[in-house]
Design a protein around this motif. Sequence first.
Motif, short mmCIF file in Angstrom:
data_model
loop_
_atom_site.label_atom_id
_atom_site.label_comp_id
_atom_site.label_asym_id
_atom_site.label_seq_id
_atom_site.Cartn_x
_atom_site.Cartn_y
_atom_site.Cartn_z
N GLU A 1 0.74 -1.02 -0.14
CA GLU A 1 -0.06 -0.16 -0.05
C GLU A 1 0.95 1.35 -0.05
O GLU A 1 2.09 1.16 0.37
N LYS B 1 -6.22 1.86 -4.00
CA LYS B 1 -6.05 1.53 -2.56
C LYS B 1 -5.74 2.48 -1.44
O LYS B 1 -6.42 2.87 -0.72
N LYS C 1 -8.22 4.18 1.46
CA LYS C 1 -7.66 4.32 2.65
C LYS C 1 -7.82 5.78 3.22
O LYS C 1 -8.15 6.05 4.36
#
Length: 106
Positions: free
Chosen positions: A46, A100, A104
């Motif tokens: 990530e 991603k 988040k």
Amino acid sequence: MKQQFHYATITEAVEKLHHQGYTLDFSLKENMLVANDQQYPADEFEIADLYRYEGASDPADEATVYALVSRAGLKGLLVSGYGISSDSSSEETLKLLHYKYQQKQS
């Protein structure tokens, strides 16, 4: 997503992030991150932070510094050109990482 520029140059960003434990220097190869002759699936990582730099007079100077973290705790950096200096397979992998990251942030 609000971008903040914490470092004046790419070199400064890389140096400071190395001191923060982002010690692996990644390159992209077909959905894999490569560092020190090891390959890691990009989808296991990530984006912890990113810094975008634009060339003042030359579009080839545009780049993004990605601070990446894996589920297993590996930390490293990917410095990638964008715009005219990016390639299509790297672009797709980065899109997945960006998606991603944005999820988040919400």
